[in-house]
Design an enzyme around this catalytic site. Structure first.
Site, PDB file in Angstrom:
ATOM      1  N   PHE A  83     -11.784  -3.860  -5.231  1.00 17.81           N
ATOM      2  CA  PHE A  83     -11.759  -4.808  -4.110  1.00 17.81           C
ATOM      3  C   PHE A  83     -11.136  -4.101  -2.907  1.00 17.81           C
ATOM      4  O   PHE A  83     -10.224  -4.608  -2.256  1.00 17.81           O
ATOM      5  CB  PHE A  83     -10.976  -6.077  -4.453  1.00 17.81           C
ATOM      6  CG  PHE A  83     -11.402  -6.736  -5.744  1.00 17.81           C
ATOM      7  CD1 PHE A  83     -12.502  -7.583  -5.785  1.00 17.81           C
ATOM      8  CD2 PHE A  83     -10.705  -6.502  -6.919  1.00 17.81           C
ATOM      9  CE1 PHE A  83     -12.886  -8.189  -6.968  1.00 17.81           C
ATOM     10  CE2 PHE A  83     -11.080  -7.106  -8.103  1.00 17.81           C
ATOM     11  CZ  PHE A  83     -12.178  -7.960  -8.138  1.00 17.81           C
ATOM     12  N   ASP A 120     -16.188  -2.088  -3.823  1.00 16.37           N
ATOM     13  CA  ASP A 120     -16.230  -3.397  -3.178  1.00 16.37           C
ATOM     14  C   ASP A 120     -17.677  -3.880  -3.170  1.00 16.37           C
ATOM     15  O   ASP A 120     -18.608  -3.068  -3.138  1.00 16.37           O
ATOM     16  CB  ASP A 120     -15.696  -3.317  -1.741  1.00 16.37           C
ATOM     17  CG  ASP A 120     -15.252  -4.676  -1.198  1.00 16.37           C
ATOM     18  OD1 ASP A 120     -14.036  -4.932  -1.175  1.00 16.37           O
ATOM     19  OD2 ASP A 120     -16.126  -5.475  -0.838  1.00 16.37           O
ATOM     20  N   SER A 121     -17.858  -5.203  -3.193  1.00 19.35           N
ATOM     21  CA  SER A 121     -19.214  -5.759  -3.214  1.00 19.35           C
ATOM     22  C   SER A 121     -19.847  -5.827  -1.830  1.00 19.35           C
ATOM     23  O   SER A 121     -21.058  -6.023  -1.702  1.00 19.35           O
ATOM     24  CB  SER A 121     -19.201  -7.163  -3.831  1.00 19.35           C
ATOM     25  OG  SER A 121     -18.394  -8.039  -3.055  1.00 19.35           O
ATOM     26  N   ARG A 175       0.832  -1.203   0.000  1.00 20.76           N
ATOM     27  CA  ARG A 175       0.000   0.000   0.000  1.00 20.76           C
ATOM     28  C   ARG A 175       0.868   1.255   0.000  1.00 20.76           C
ATOM     29  O   ARG A 175       0.605   2.214  -0.730  1.00 20.76           O
ATOM     30  CB  ARG A 175      -0.903   0.001   1.239  1.00 20.76           C
ATOM     31  CG  ARG A 175      -1.985  -1.050   1.235  1.00 20.76           C
ATOM     32  CD  ARG A 175      -2.683  -1.101   2.592  1.00 20.76           C
ATOM     33  NE  ARG A 175      -3.665  -2.170   2.623  1.00 20.76           N
ATOM     34  CZ  ARG A 175      -3.858  -3.003   3.628  1.00 20.76           C
ATOM     35  NH1 ARG A 175      -3.117  -2.897   4.715  1.00 20.76           N
ATOM     36  NH2 ARG A 175      -4.776  -3.944   3.571  1.00 20.76           N
ATOM     37  N   CYS A 177      -3.453 -13.367  -4.644  1.00 22.26           N
ATOM     38  CA  CYS A 177      -3.168 -14.011  -3.355  1.00 22.26           C
ATOM     39  C   CYS A 177      -3.354 -15.520  -3.460  1.00 22.26           C
ATOM     40  O   CYS A 177      -3.486 -16.209  -2.449  1.00 22.26           O
ATOM     41  CB  CYS A 177      -4.049 -13.431  -2.255  1.00 22.26           C
ATOM     42  SG  CYS A 177      -5.815 -13.640  -2.527  1.00 22.26           S
ATOM     43  N   ASP A 237      -6.957  -5.823  -6.409  1.00 19.91           N
ATOM     44  CA  ASP A 237      -6.552  -6.716  -5.320  1.00 19.91           C
ATOM     45  C   ASP A 237      -7.689  -7.704  -5.044  1.00 19.91           C
ATOM     46  O   ASP A 237      -8.348  -7.641  -3.998  1.00 19.91           O
ATOM     47  CB  ASP A 237      -6.229  -5.886  -4.072  1.00 19.91           C
ATOM     48  CG  ASP A 237      -5.665  -6.729  -2.945  1.00 19.91           C
ATOM     49  OD1 ASP A 237      -5.158  -7.833  -3.219  1.00 19.91           O
ATOM     50  OD2 ASP A 237      -5.738  -6.275  -1.779  1.00 19.91           O
TER      51      ASP A 237
END
Length: 394
Positions: free
Chosen positions: A226, A248-249, A210, A338, A298
Protein backbone atom coordinates in the site's frame (compact mmCIF):
# COMPACT_ATOMS: atom_id res chain seq x y z
CA UNK A 1 -33.38 31.95 19.66
CA UNK A 2 -32.34 28.69 18.01
CA UNK A 3 -31.98 26.32 20.93
CA UNK A 4 -31.33 22.64 21.51
CA UNK A 5 -32.57 21.05 24.73
CA UNK A 6 -30.89 17.79 25.67
CA UNK A 7 -32.56 14.78 27.23
CA UNK A 8 -32.06 14.30 30.94
CA UNK A 9 -28.76 12.54 31.61
CA UNK A 10 -27.45 13.16 28.08
CA UNK A 11 -25.48 16.31 28.88
CA UNK A 12 -22.48 14.83 30.71
CA UNK A 13 -20.19 14.51 27.66
CA UNK A 14 -21.02 18.03 26.48
CA UNK A 15 -20.15 19.47 29.92
CA UNK A 16 -16.83 17.60 29.64
CA UNK A 17 -16.08 19.41 26.35
CA UNK A 18 -16.78 16.51 23.99
CA UNK A 19 -17.65 18.19 20.67
CA UNK A 20 -20.40 15.85 19.43
CA UNK A 21 -24.08 15.69 20.35
CA UNK A 22 -25.89 12.79 18.73
CA UNK A 23 -29.46 13.12 17.49
CA UNK A 24 -30.72 10.65 20.10
CA UNK A 25 -29.58 12.96 22.91
CA UNK A 26 -31.86 15.81 21.82
CA UNK A 27 -35.20 16.33 23.56
CA UNK A 28 -36.37 19.52 21.83
CA UNK A 29 -35.38 21.84 18.99
CA UNK A 30 -36.54 25.47 19.17
CA UNK A 31 -36.42 28.14 16.49
CA UNK A 32 -36.35 25.88 13.41
CA UNK A 33 -32.60 25.96 12.78
CA UNK A 34 -31.42 25.14 9.26
CA UNK A 35 -28.53 22.79 8.59
CA UNK A 36 -25.32 24.64 9.42
CA UNK A 37 -26.93 27.21 11.71
CA UNK A 38 -25.38 28.10 15.05
CA UNK A 39 -27.51 26.96 17.99
CA UNK A 40 -27.33 27.26 21.77
CA UNK A 41 -27.37 24.00 23.70
CA UNK A 42 -29.05 23.67 27.12
CA UNK A 43 -29.76 20.88 29.57
CA UNK A 44 -33.15 20.05 31.07
CA UNK A 45 -32.57 22.62 33.84
CA UNK A 46 -32.21 25.38 31.19
CA UNK A 47 -28.47 25.74 31.93
CA UNK A 48 -26.38 26.90 28.97
CA UNK A 49 -23.78 24.34 27.89
CA UNK A 50 -22.27 25.47 24.59
CA UNK A 51 -22.75 26.88 21.11
CA UNK A 52 -22.61 24.53 18.18
CA UNK A 53 -23.37 23.88 14.51
CA UNK A 54 -26.70 22.13 13.88
CA UNK A 55 -27.48 19.54 11.24
CA UNK A 56 -30.78 17.69 11.25
CA UNK A 57 -29.58 15.26 8.56
CA UNK A 58 -26.63 13.95 10.51
CA UNK A 59 -26.33 11.41 13.31
CA UNK A 60 -23.99 13.97 14.87
CA UNK A 61 -26.75 16.57 15.14
CA UNK A 62 -24.65 19.29 16.81
CA UNK A 63 -20.92 19.87 16.60
CA UNK A 64 -19.97 22.00 19.59
CA UNK A 65 -17.70 24.99 19.10
CA UNK A 66 -17.64 27.23 22.17
CA UNK A 67 -18.47 26.73 25.86
CA UNK A 68 -18.13 30.38 26.94
CA UNK A 69 -21.59 32.03 26.72
CA UNK A 70 -19.95 35.46 26.38
CA UNK A 71 -18.25 34.51 23.12
CA UNK A 72 -20.07 35.21 19.86
CA UNK A 73 -19.57 32.77 16.97
CA UNK A 74 -18.86 35.36 14.31
CA UNK A 75 -16.27 36.00 11.62
CA UNK A 76 -13.65 37.11 14.14
CA UNK A 77 -14.17 33.89 16.13
CA UNK A 78 -13.52 31.71 13.06
CA UNK A 79 -10.48 33.72 12.01
CA UNK A 80 -8.98 33.48 15.50
CA UNK A 81 -9.41 29.69 15.60
CA UNK A 82 -7.85 29.23 12.16
CA UNK A 83 -4.90 31.49 13.00
CA UNK A 84 -4.28 29.68 16.28
CA UNK A 85 -4.21 26.25 14.61
CA UNK A 86 -1.79 27.47 11.94
CA UNK A 87 0.47 29.15 14.51
CA UNK A 88 0.72 25.90 16.48
CA UNK A 89 2.32 24.21 13.44
CA UNK A 90 4.89 26.87 12.56
CA UNK A 91 7.77 25.05 14.26
CA UNK A 92 7.20 22.02 12.03
CA UNK A 93 7.82 23.99 8.84
CA UNK A 94 11.57 23.88 8.08
CA UNK A 95 13.79 23.63 5.02
CA UNK A 96 13.61 19.83 5.40
CA UNK A 97 9.84 19.78 5.77
CA UNK A 98 7.42 22.09 3.96
CA UNK A 99 4.40 19.82 4.31
CA UNK A 100 2.17 19.79 7.38
CA UNK A 101 -1.42 19.40 8.51
CA UNK A 102 -2.51 22.91 9.39
CA UNK A 103 -5.96 22.12 10.77
CA UNK A 104 -7.15 18.80 12.19
CA UNK A 105 -10.89 19.27 12.62
CA UNK A 106 -12.22 18.71 16.15
CA UNK A 107 -8.70 18.49 17.59
CA UNK A 108 -8.27 22.18 16.70
CA UNK A 109 -11.81 23.12 17.77
CA UNK A 110 -12.74 23.47 14.08
CA UNK A 111 -15.14 20.57 13.49
CA UNK A 112 -15.43 19.22 9.99
CA UNK A 113 -12.34 21.00 8.61
CA UNK A 114 -9.06 19.57 7.36
CA UNK A 115 -6.32 21.75 5.87
CA UNK A 116 -2.93 20.50 4.63
CA UNK A 117 -0.01 22.63 3.45
CA UNK A 118 1.94 21.22 0.50
CA UNK A 119 4.84 23.58 -0.19
CA UNK A 120 3.17 26.69 -1.67
CA UNK A 121 -0.33 25.18 -1.92
CA UNK A 122 -3.06 24.35 0.59
CA UNK A 123 -5.56 21.52 0.21
CA UNK A 124 -8.74 21.62 2.29
CA UNK A 125 -11.59 19.24 3.00
CA UNK A 126 -14.92 20.30 4.52
CA UNK A 127 -16.98 17.62 6.27
CA UNK A 128 -19.72 19.63 8.00
CA UNK A 129 -22.56 21.90 6.86
CA UNK A 130 -21.74 24.55 9.46
CA UNK A 131 -18.14 24.73 8.30
CA UNK A 132 -19.30 24.85 4.69
CA UNK A 133 -21.27 28.00 5.56
CA UNK A 134 -18.11 29.84 6.66
CA UNK A 135 -15.72 28.33 4.11
CA UNK A 136 -15.07 31.69 2.46
CA UNK A 137 -13.90 33.16 5.78
CA UNK A 138 -11.61 30.19 6.44
CA UNK A 139 -10.08 30.38 2.96
CA UNK A 140 -9.51 34.12 3.28
CA UNK A 141 -7.79 33.70 6.65
CA UNK A 142 -5.52 30.93 5.32
CA UNK A 143 -4.68 33.05 2.29
CA UNK A 144 -3.87 36.11 4.40
CA UNK A 145 -1.85 34.20 6.98
CA UNK A 146 0.22 31.90 4.75
CA UNK A 147 0.21 33.64 1.33
CA UNK A 148 -0.05 30.37 -0.65
CA UNK A 149 -0.01 30.24 -4.44
CA UNK A 150 -3.34 28.47 -4.34
CA UNK A 151 -5.96 26.85 -2.11
CA UNK A 152 -7.73 23.83 -3.58
CA UNK A 153 -10.73 21.95 -2.18
CA UNK A 154 -11.02 18.17 -2.17
CA UNK A 155 -14.38 17.68 -0.47
CA UNK A 156 -15.34 14.39 -2.13
CA UNK A 157 -16.09 12.61 1.11
CA UNK A 158 -18.60 10.02 2.27
CA UNK A 159 -19.20 12.11 5.38
CA UNK A 160 -20.64 14.97 3.29
CA UNK A 161 -23.48 12.71 2.22
CA UNK A 162 -24.48 12.33 5.88
CA UNK A 163 -24.40 16.12 6.23
CA UNK A 164 -26.67 16.61 3.22
CA UNK A 165 -23.84 18.16 1.21
CA UNK A 166 -22.83 17.36 -2.37
CA UNK A 167 -19.24 16.54 -3.29
CA UNK A 168 -17.27 19.56 -4.42
CA UNK A 169 -13.74 19.86 -5.79
CA UNK A 170 -12.09 22.94 -7.20
CA UNK A 171 -9.98 26.05 -6.83
CA UNK A 172 -10.91 28.40 -3.98
CA UNK A 173 -8.02 30.87 -4.13
CA UNK A 174 -5.10 31.75 -6.38
CA UNK A 175 -3.65 29.33 -8.89
CA UNK A 176 -4.77 25.78 -9.63
CA UNK A 177 -2.03 23.39 -8.47
CA UNK A 178 -0.02 21.79 -11.29
CA UNK A 179 -0.36 18.06 -11.96
CA UNK A 180 2.52 17.47 -9.58
CA UNK A 181 3.48 19.77 -6.70
CA UNK A 182 7.05 19.35 -5.43
CA UNK A 183 7.20 19.03 -1.65
CA UNK A 184 9.84 18.07 0.93
CA UNK A 185 9.29 15.77 3.90
CA UNK A 186 12.12 14.46 6.10
CA UNK A 187 14.51 16.03 3.59
CA UNK A 188 13.13 13.85 0.78
CA UNK A 189 11.40 15.35 -2.25
CA UNK A 190 8.01 14.10 -3.42
CA UNK A 191 5.67 14.92 -6.24
CA UNK A 192 2.12 15.26 -4.90
CA UNK A 193 -1.04 15.28 -6.97
CA UNK A 194 -3.43 17.52 -5.03
CA UNK A 195 -6.15 17.59 -7.67
CA UNK A 196 -6.48 13.84 -8.35
CA UNK A 197 -4.49 12.08 -5.62
CA UNK A 198 -5.91 10.19 -2.65
CA UNK A 199 -7.46 12.16 0.22
CA UNK A 200 -5.99 15.67 0.18
CA UNK A 201 -2.99 14.53 -1.89
CA UNK A 202 -0.52 12.97 0.57
CA UNK A 203 -0.37 11.16 3.91
CA UNK A 204 1.71 13.42 6.14
CA UNK A 205 0.46 11.58 9.23
CA UNK A 206 3.14 8.92 8.62
CA UNK A 207 6.04 11.40 8.57
CA UNK A 208 7.68 10.27 11.81
CA UNK A 209 6.84 6.58 11.38
CA UNK A 210 8.53 6.48 7.97
CA UNK A 211 11.73 7.86 9.43
CA UNK A 212 11.69 5.47 12.41
CA UNK A 213 11.01 2.40 10.25
CA UNK A 214 13.73 3.39 7.80
CA UNK A 215 16.37 3.16 10.55
CA UNK A 216 15.98 -0.64 10.40
CA UNK A 217 16.34 -0.99 6.62
CA UNK A 218 20.08 -0.59 5.93
CA UNK A 219 21.27 -3.47 3.79
CA UNK A 220 17.84 -5.12 3.99
CA UNK A 221 15.39 -6.44 1.41
CA UNK A 222 12.21 -4.39 1.92
CA UNK A 223 8.59 -4.86 0.81
CA UNK A 224 6.41 -1.71 0.99
CA UNK A 225 2.70 -2.60 0.69
CA UNK A 226 0.00 0.00 0.00
CA UNK A 227 2.96 2.22 -0.88
CA UNK A 228 0.97 5.10 -2.48
CA UNK A 229 3.57 7.67 -3.59
CA UNK A 230 6.44 5.93 -1.81
CA UNK A 231 6.86 7.42 1.66
CA UNK A 232 8.28 4.31 3.30
CA UNK A 233 10.11 3.31 0.09
CA UNK A 234 12.02 6.57 -0.23
CA UNK A 235 12.97 6.73 3.45
CA UNK A 236 14.25 3.14 3.21
CA UNK A 237 16.43 3.95 0.21
CA UNK A 238 17.86 6.99 1.96
CA UNK A 239 18.89 4.78 4.88
CA UNK A 240 20.62 2.28 2.58
CA UNK A 241 18.10 -0.48 1.89
CA UNK A 242 19.55 -3.14 -0.42
CA UNK A 243 16.33 -3.30 -2.44
CA UNK A 244 12.70 -2.24 -2.18
CA UNK A 245 9.60 -3.73 -3.80
CA UNK A 246 6.66 -1.28 -3.69
CA UNK A 247 3.07 -2.40 -4.23
CA UNK A 248 -0.14 -0.44 -4.76
CA UNK A 249 -3.36 -0.99 -6.71
CA UNK A 250 -3.42 2.59 -8.04
CA UNK A 251 -1.79 3.28 -11.41
CA UNK A 252 -1.44 6.98 -10.51
CA UNK A 253 0.27 6.05 -7.22
CA UNK A 254 2.75 3.80 -8.99
CA UNK A 255 3.49 6.45 -11.63
CA UNK A 256 4.08 9.04 -8.91
CA UNK A 257 6.23 6.61 -6.91
CA UNK A 258 8.50 5.83 -9.87
CA UNK A 259 9.00 9.55 -10.50
CA UNK A 260 9.80 10.11 -6.81
CA UNK A 261 12.45 7.37 -6.75
CA UNK A 262 14.08 8.79 -9.87
CA UNK A 263 13.88 12.44 -8.79
CA UNK A 264 15.65 11.69 -5.49
CA UNK A 265 18.54 10.06 -7.34
CA UNK A 266 18.07 6.60 -5.85
CA UNK A 267 19.27 3.53 -7.75
CA UNK A 268 16.28 2.45 -9.84
CA UNK A 269 17.89 -0.96 -10.43
CA UNK A 270 17.26 -1.72 -6.74
CA UNK A 271 13.59 -0.84 -7.00
CA UNK A 272 10.59 -2.81 -8.26
CA UNK A 273 7.22 -1.03 -8.54
CA UNK A 274 4.18 -3.31 -8.79
CA UNK A 275 0.61 -2.32 -9.56
CA UNK A 276 -1.47 -5.04 -7.95
CA UNK A 277 -4.02 -5.88 -5.31
CA UNK A 278 -1.82 -6.26 -2.24
CA UNK A 279 -3.49 -9.35 -0.79
CA UNK A 280 -3.26 -11.17 -4.13
CA UNK A 281 0.37 -10.14 -4.52
CA UNK A 282 1.24 -11.40 -1.04
CA UNK A 283 -0.38 -14.76 -1.87
CA UNK A 284 1.64 -14.95 -5.08
CA UNK A 285 4.88 -14.15 -3.23
CA UNK A 286 4.12 -16.89 -0.71
CA UNK A 287 3.59 -19.44 -3.45
CA UNK A 288 6.91 -18.39 -5.00
CA UNK A 289 8.75 -18.82 -1.69
CA UNK A 290 9.93 -15.20 -1.55
CA UNK A 291 11.35 -13.78 1.69
CA UNK A 292 12.04 -10.27 2.94
CA UNK A 293 13.84 -8.69 5.89
CA UNK A 294 11.32 -5.89 6.53
CA UNK A 295 7.73 -5.51 5.36
CA UNK A 296 5.53 -2.41 5.64
CA UNK A 297 1.75 -2.92 5.77
CA UNK A 298 -0.09 0.42 5.66
CA UNK A 299 -3.59 -0.46 4.40
CA UNK A 300 -6.59 1.83 3.96
CA UNK A 301 -9.23 2.14 6.67
CA UNK A 302 -10.78 -1.32 7.12
CA UNK A 303 -13.06 -0.31 10.01
CA UNK A 304 -14.84 3.00 9.32
CA UNK A 305 -17.17 2.36 12.30
CA UNK A 306 -17.45 0.13 15.35
CA UNK A 307 -20.09 -1.96 13.62
CA UNK A 308 -17.50 -3.00 11.03
CA UNK A 309 -14.74 -3.77 13.56
CA UNK A 310 -15.25 -7.55 13.67
CA UNK A 311 -15.06 -7.91 9.90
CA UNK A 312 -12.11 -5.52 9.76
CA UNK A 313 -10.25 -7.47 12.44
CA UNK A 314 -10.42 -10.57 10.28
CA UNK A 315 -9.06 -8.59 7.31
CA UNK A 316 -6.20 -7.14 9.38
CA UNK A 317 -5.41 -10.61 10.76
CA UNK A 318 -5.25 -12.23 7.33
CA UNK A 319 -3.14 -9.40 5.87
CA UNK A 320 -0.62 -9.55 8.71
CA UNK A 321 -0.52 -13.34 8.68
CA UNK A 322 0.52 -13.24 5.04
CA UNK A 323 3.15 -10.64 5.85
CA UNK A 324 4.60 -12.68 8.69
CA UNK A 325 4.93 -15.74 6.45
CA UNK A 326 7.06 -13.74 4.00
CA UNK A 327 9.63 -12.62 6.57
CA UNK A 328 12.99 -14.18 7.24
CA UNK A 329 13.55 -15.31 10.83
CA UNK A 330 14.11 -12.17 12.89
CA UNK A 331 12.54 -10.02 10.20
CA UNK A 332 10.49 -6.94 11.01
CA UNK A 333 6.88 -6.06 10.24
CA UNK A 334 6.01 -2.34 10.32
CA UNK A 335 2.24 -2.59 10.40
CA UNK A 336 -0.52 0.01 10.77
CA UNK A 337 -4.23 0.64 11.21
CA UNK A 338 -5.80 4.02 10.45
CA UNK A 339 -9.22 2.81 11.69
CA UNK A 340 -10.30 4.95 14.62
CA UNK A 341 -12.63 2.16 15.75
CA UNK A 342 -9.65 -0.12 16.42
CA UNK A 343 -7.61 0.76 19.50
CA UNK A 344 -4.01 -0.29 20.03
CA UNK A 345 -4.84 -3.14 22.41
CA UNK A 346 -7.25 -4.67 19.90
CA UNK A 347 -4.65 -4.26 17.17
CA UNK A 348 -2.08 -6.11 19.30
CA UNK A 349 -4.57 -8.92 19.84
CA UNK A 350 -5.23 -9.14 16.08
CA UNK A 351 -1.49 -9.44 15.45
CA UNK A 352 -1.22 -12.14 18.14
CA UNK A 353 -3.95 -14.11 16.35
CA UNK A 354 -2.17 -13.58 13.02
CA UNK A 355 1.07 -14.92 14.50
CA UNK A 356 -0.71 -17.95 15.95
CA UNK A 357 -2.25 -18.77 12.56
CA UNK A 358 1.12 -18.28 10.87
CA UNK A 359 2.87 -20.52 13.41
CA UNK A 360 5.17 -17.65 14.43
CA UNK A 361 6.37 -16.09 17.66
CA UNK A 362 6.40 -12.30 17.67
CA UNK A 363 7.73 -9.43 19.77
CA UNK A 364 6.40 -5.85 19.81
CA UNK A 365 9.49 -3.62 19.74
CA UNK A 366 8.05 -0.19 18.94
CA UNK A 367 4.64 1.46 19.01
CA UNK A 368 3.75 4.07 16.36
CA UNK A 369 1.19 6.89 16.53
CA UNK A 370 0.22 10.06 14.69
CA UNK A 371 2.52 13.13 14.75
CA UNK A 372 2.03 16.41 16.55
CA UNK A 373 0.26 18.13 13.65
CA UNK A 374 -2.46 15.48 14.18
CA UNK A 375 -2.99 16.15 17.91
CA UNK A 376 -5.47 14.25 20.07
CA UNK A 377 -7.74 16.52 22.09
CA UNK A 378 -8.19 15.23 25.64
CA UNK A 379 -11.96 15.62 25.44
CA UNK A 380 -12.11 13.93 22.02
CA UNK A 381 -10.18 10.63 22.13
CA UNK A 382 -11.87 9.63 18.85
CA UNK A 383 -9.27 11.83 17.15
CA UNK A 384 -6.62 9.20 17.86
CA UNK A 385 -6.99 7.09 14.73
CA UNK A 386 -3.48 6.08 13.59
CA UNK A 387 -1.66 3.34 15.40
CA UNK A 388 1.08 0.96 14.40
CA UNK A 389 3.56 -1.58 15.69
CA UNK A 390 7.05 -2.63 14.76
CA UNK A 391 6.97 -6.39 15.18
CA UNK A 392 9.89 -8.80 15.22
CA UNK A 393 8.87 -12.15 13.75
CA UNK A 394 10.98 -14.95 15.23
Amino acid sequence: MKKIILNKGKDKAAWQLHPWIFSGAIAQVHGKPQNGDIVSVFNQEAEFIAYGMYNGNSRVAVRLLEWDPQQEINEAWWRKRVAKAVNNRKALLTENNNTVRLIFAEADFLPGLIADKYADYISIQVHAAGTEAVKAIIVDELANTLKPLGIYERSDLKSREHEGLPDTNGLLFGQTPPNFVDIIENGISYQVNIVEGQKSGFYCDQRENRAITAKYTKGKRVLDCFCYSGGFTLNAFREGAASVTSVDSSALAIETLINNVRNNGFDVSKHQAVQSDVNKYLRDLGEQGEKFDLIVLDPPKYAPSRSSLEKASRAYKDLNRRGMLLLNSGGLLSTYSCSGAMDIDTFKQVLAWAALDAGKEIQFIHQFSQPEDHPVRASFPEGEYLKGLLVRVL
